[in-house]
Enzyme design. Structure first.
Site, PDB file in Angstrom:
ATOM      1  N   SER A  69       0.836  -1.205   0.000  1.00  0.00           N
ATOM      2  CA  SER A  69       0.000   0.000   0.000  1.00  0.00           C
ATOM      3  C   SER A  69       0.869   1.254   0.000  1.00  0.00           C
ATOM      4  CB  SER A  69      -0.883   0.037   1.251  1.00  0.00           C
ATOM      5  OG  SER A  69      -1.686  -1.111   1.332  1.00  0.00           O
TER       6      SER A  69
HETATM    7  N1  SAH Z   1       0.223  -5.113   4.227  1.00  0.00           N
HETATM    8  C1  SAH Z   1       0.836  -5.517   3.006  1.00  0.00           C
HETATM    9  C2  SAH Z   1      -0.078  -5.309   1.823  1.00  0.00           C
HETATM   10  C3  SAH Z   1      -0.323  -6.602   1.128  1.00  0.00           C
HETATM   11  S1  SAH Z   1      -1.501  -6.629  -0.171  1.00  0.00           S
HETATM   12  C4  SAH Z   1       2.183  -4.867   2.807  1.00  0.00           C
HETATM   13  O1  SAH Z   1       2.573  -3.985   3.596  1.00  0.00           O
HETATM   14  O2  SAH Z   1       2.874  -5.267   1.887  1.00  0.00           O
HETATM   15  C5  SAH Z   1      -2.734  -7.708   0.527  1.00  0.00           C
HETATM   16  C6  SAH Z   1      -2.322  -9.110   0.824  1.00  0.00           C
HETATM   17  O3  SAH Z   1      -3.470  -9.810   1.309  1.00  0.00           O
HETATM   18  C7  SAH Z   1      -1.819  -9.893  -0.381  1.00  0.00           C
HETATM   19  O4  SAH Z   1      -0.504 -10.304  -0.151  1.00  0.00           O
HETATM   20  C8  SAH Z   1      -2.786 -11.088  -0.458  1.00  0.00           C
HETATM   21  O5  SAH Z   1      -2.168 -12.285  -0.860  1.00  0.00           O
HETATM   22  C9  SAH Z   1      -3.313 -11.169   0.958  1.00  0.00           C
HETATM   23  N2  SAH Z   1      -4.598 -11.870   1.112  1.00  0.00           N
HETATM   24  C10 SAH Z   1      -5.648 -11.888   0.254  1.00  0.00           C
HETATM   25  N3  SAH Z   1      -6.646 -12.637   0.751  1.00  0.00           N
HETATM   26  C11 SAH Z   1      -6.224 -13.128   1.962  1.00  0.00           C
HETATM   27  C12 SAH Z   1      -6.808 -14.001   2.932  1.00  0.00           C
HETATM   28  N4  SAH Z   1      -8.033 -14.533   2.780  1.00  0.00           N
HETATM   29  N5  SAH Z   1      -6.084 -14.289   4.048  1.00  0.00           N
HETATM   30  C13 SAH Z   1      -4.835 -13.774   4.199  1.00  0.00           C
HETATM   31  N6  SAH Z   1      -4.229 -12.959   3.302  1.00  0.00           N
HETATM   32  C14 SAH Z   1      -4.916 -12.636   2.192  1.00  0.00           C
END
Ligand code: SAH
Length: 216
Positions: A69
């Site tokens: 993000s």
């Molecule tokens: N906080 C992160 C942003 C990651 S983007 C950072 O600082 O990089 C969102 C993430 O949520 C992705 O990596 C995706 O794989 C994960 N995601 C999607 N659905 C999910 C679920 N049901 N349980 C756990 N993670 C999930």
């Protein structure tokens, strides 16, 4: 010289300070949140080829069709969590681990529990966080069922957007008085919401339109 020393140049530090100064002018967030952003070397969380853009206030690709993000979004969500040192926090969507590190700066890394759906991302984020000294607990799995044995958390947040409301199985993991911050809704119409869990009910505040990857 350790990894962090080798990888941090004076220009990274200066760029990060400049980013934080910009966020301070534009956002109404706590100094503690800004200090956490200033403390975390975002350039070490993004893929090598995007490092030169690590301190621009924008999201970046992290592989597997996922994104880290933008810093202002991490600042806003961290601020809405309203956590204190020692609070226990549940993160759904570790991604590259950056947001977890920012929250860890406030509550302490051992109080952050993070789950990531994509096993490769979970493993890479765990290694990266531990190498940088953040002892966050990272598991691969689905946020709806993660950490079943942990006692209730003080706060939780999602970095992926459920298309219905925030799953009950996640809200139920938070103690009475605790908060859940999440992007909810379908692509094009997502809203950032903060839920506060009260006795027998959940209060909902809207914090504007956002764009996140969908929850799996
Ligand atoms: N906080 C992160 C942003 C990651 S983007 C950072 O600082 O990089 C969102 C993430 O949520 C992705 O990596 C995706 O794989 C994960 N995601 C999607 N659905 C999910 C679920 N049901 N349980 C756990 N993670 C999930």
């Amino acid at each position: 010289m350790d990894d962090a020393d080798r990888d941090a140049t004076p220009s990274d530090d200066a760029a990060r300070r400049e980013l934080v100064d910009g966020l301070r002018r534009r956002l109404d967030v706590d100094e503690r949140t800004l200090a956490a952003i200033e403390a975390v070397p975002r350039h070490l969380f993004v893929p090598e080829r995007h490092r030169s853009r690590a301190y621009a206030d924008r999201p970046l690709p992290i592989g597997h069709d996922q994104t880290i993000s933008a810093p202002h979004m991490v600042a806003l969500m961290t601020d809405l969590l309203d956590v204190e040192p020692g609070d226990r926090v549940f993160e759904v969507g570790t991604g590259c681990g950056y947001h977890a590190a920012v929250v860890a700066e406030i509550v302490g890394a051992r109080n952050v529990y993070s789950v990531e759906y994509v096993p490769d991302l979970a493993e890479a984020a765990r290694d990266r966080l531990h190498r940088l000294g953040y002892d966050v607990t990272v598991r691969a799995g689905d946020g709806r069922t993660a950490f079943p044995d942990e006692p209730p958390f003080d706060a939780a947040y999602l970095t992926c957007a459920p298309t219905g409301g925030t799953p009950d199985s996640i809200v139920d993991r938070v103690r009475t008085g605790g908060r859940v911050v999440a992007p909810v809704g379908r692509a094009g119409g997502q809203r950032l919401v903060r839920l506060t869990v009260t006795e027998g009910a959940v209060d909902r505040e809207d914090h504007g339109g956002v764009r996140f990857v969908p929850m799996q």
